[in-house]
Write a protein that holds these residues in place. Structure first.
Motif, short mmCIF file in Angstrom:
data_model
loop_
_atom_site.label_atom_id
_atom_site.label_comp_id
_atom_site.label_asym_id
_atom_site.label_seq_id
_atom_site.Cartn_x
_atom_site.Cartn_y
_atom_site.Cartn_z
N THR A 46 13.13 -9.45 4.69
CA THR A 46 14.27 -8.64 4.24
C THR A 46 14.61 -8.86 2.77
N LYS A 47 13.94 -9.84 2.15
CA LYS A 47 14.17 -10.11 0.72
C LYS A 47 12.90 -10.73 0.14
N LEU A 48 11.92 -9.90 -0.09
CA LEU A 48 10.60 -10.38 -0.49
C LEU A 48 10.60 -10.95 -1.91
N PRO A 49 9.87 -12.04 -2.13
CA PRO A 49 9.85 -12.70 -3.44
C PRO A 49 8.84 -12.10 -4.40
N PHE A 50 8.81 -10.78 -4.49
CA PHE A 50 7.85 -10.10 -5.35
C PHE A 50 8.57 -9.02 -6.16
N LYS A 51 8.00 -8.69 -7.32
CA LYS A 51 8.57 -7.66 -8.17
C LYS A 51 8.30 -6.27 -7.59
N ASP A 52 9.06 -5.29 -8.08
CA ASP A 52 8.85 -3.90 -7.69
C ASP A 52 7.43 -3.47 -8.05
N ASP A 53 6.87 -2.55 -7.25
CA ASP A 53 5.60 -1.88 -7.58
C ASP A 53 4.46 -2.86 -7.85
N THR A 54 4.31 -3.86 -6.98
CA THR A 54 3.30 -4.91 -7.20
C THR A 54 2.00 -4.64 -6.46
N PHE A 55 2.05 -4.12 -5.24
CA PHE A 55 0.88 -4.09 -4.37
C PHE A 55 0.32 -2.68 -4.16
N ASP A 56 -1.01 -2.61 -4.07
CA ASP A 56 -1.67 -1.34 -3.74
C ASP A 56 -1.51 -1.01 -2.26
N ALA A 57 -1.42 -2.04 -1.43
CA ALA A 57 -1.25 -1.84 0.01
C ALA A 57 -0.41 -2.98 0.56
N VAL A 58 0.44 -2.64 1.51
CA VAL A 58 1.22 -3.66 2.22
C VAL A 58 0.99 -3.45 3.72
N THR A 59 0.91 -4.55 4.45
CA THR A 59 0.64 -4.44 5.87
C THR A 59 1.34 -5.55 6.62
N ILE A 60 1.67 -5.28 7.85
CA ILE A 60 2.29 -6.28 8.72
C ILE A 60 1.82 -6.02 10.14
N SER A 61 1.27 -7.04 10.78
CA SER A 61 0.76 -6.92 12.14
C SER A 61 1.54 -7.83 13.08
N PHE A 62 2.18 -7.23 14.05
CA PHE A 62 2.92 -7.96 15.08
C PHE A 62 4.00 -8.86 14.50
N GLY A 63 4.59 -8.42 13.40
CA GLY A 63 5.63 -9.21 12.77
C GLY A 63 6.91 -8.45 12.52
N LEU A 64 6.81 -7.13 12.36
CA LEU A 64 8.01 -6.33 12.06
C LEU A 64 9.03 -6.47 13.18
N ARG A 65 8.55 -6.58 14.40
CA ARG A 65 9.41 -6.71 15.57
C ARG A 65 10.25 -7.99 15.53
N ASN A 66 9.81 -8.98 14.76
CA ASN A 66 10.50 -10.28 14.71
C ASN A 66 11.47 -10.41 13.54
N ILE A 67 11.55 -9.39 12.70
CA ILE A 67 12.45 -9.43 11.54
C ILE A 67 13.81 -8.89 11.97
N GLN A 68 14.84 -9.57 11.58
CA GLN A 68 16.18 -9.24 12.08
C GLN A 68 16.61 -7.82 11.73
N ASP A 69 16.33 -7.39 10.50
CA ASP A 69 16.75 -6.06 10.04
C ASP A 69 15.50 -5.23 9.74
#
Length: 229
Positions: free
Chosen positions: A104-127
């Motif tokens: 919910t508060k990633l330690p990266f700057k805006d517009d950093t990555f060409d691709a972002v992915t999350i597997s079986f983890g979004l369900r565990n994030i509070q928001d």
């Protein structure tokens, strides 16, 4: 042993995954009846990582999910908020830039990555919605998101059998192979409470993602959602 509740307090979820870190990948293979490896292959195809591209693998755990992107020649950042998972991953892949971070508060700057992915983890994030907005923020314009998450089987008879497996068979199997079987009771409950495929697609759109689409794997046991910034 720690078991998170469905309000998903970050310290509870992180501690729960710390407890299962050592045997996490083995347990997933057993509980998914070997399907976890197939799902990882499908994620890799959808992400389509290329040499020199920057890929964020959020909720990467021990970075098993990151390896296909590494093999494709991408610069991969495995990020997780379970320090136990990160420690195990660093032992296995000491060259990788493991990063501790809250979805919910990633330690990266805006517009950093060409691709972002999350597997079986979004369900565990509070928001969930804030996490989708954060993934959008750190993605370059034109970049892509791929989300692989447990979902809802589309065929009603199979859905009934699957739900019975989750609530009755999964905990005893977990007791046999996991260092923290209570964590897998949480897993079953969180899967049942998760949004349907169209509902998650709508939440991606609400976070700003365009061209949102999904496809089902293993009859909807898992869904692969995609979007473009």
């Amino acid at each position: 042993m720690t078991r998170a509740s469905l309000d998903k307090q970050p310290h509870e979820v992180a501690s729960m995954f710390d407890d299962v870190a050592e045997k996490y990948d083995l347990t997933n293979d057993v509980l998914s009846l070997g399907q976890a490896r197939l799902w990882r292959k499908e994620v890799a195809k959808a992400v389509d990582a290329r040499p020199a591209q920057k890929v964020l693998d959020l909720a990467a755990g021990t970075a098993t999910s990151s390896q296909p992107f590494v093999r494709a020649g991408a610069y991969v950042v495995p990020c997780d908020f379970s320090l136990g998972m990160l420690r195990v991953g660093k032992k296995r892949h000491p060259w990788m830039p493991f990063t501790a971070g809250d979805g919910t508060k990633l330690p990266f700057k805006d517009d950093t990555f060409d691709a972002v992915t999350i597997s079986f983890g979004l369900r565990n994030i509070q928001d969930t919605d804030q996490a989708l907005r954060e993934l959008y923020r750190v993605t370059k314009p034109g970049g892509r998101v791929v989300i692989c998450e447990f979902s809802h089987p589309t065929w009603a008879p199979f859905r009934t059998v699957y739900t019975e497996y989750l609530m009755r068979a999964l905990p005893p199997v977990a007791r046999a192979v996991s260092s923290n079987p209570d964590a897998y009771v949480y897993l079953a409950e969180s899967i049942r409470a998760w949004p349907t495929q169209p509902e998650l697609a709508d939440r991606l759109k609400g976070a700003g993602w365009q061209k949102v689409a999904w496809r089902n794997l293993t009859g909807g046991v898992v869904a692969l959602h995609r979007g473009i910034k």
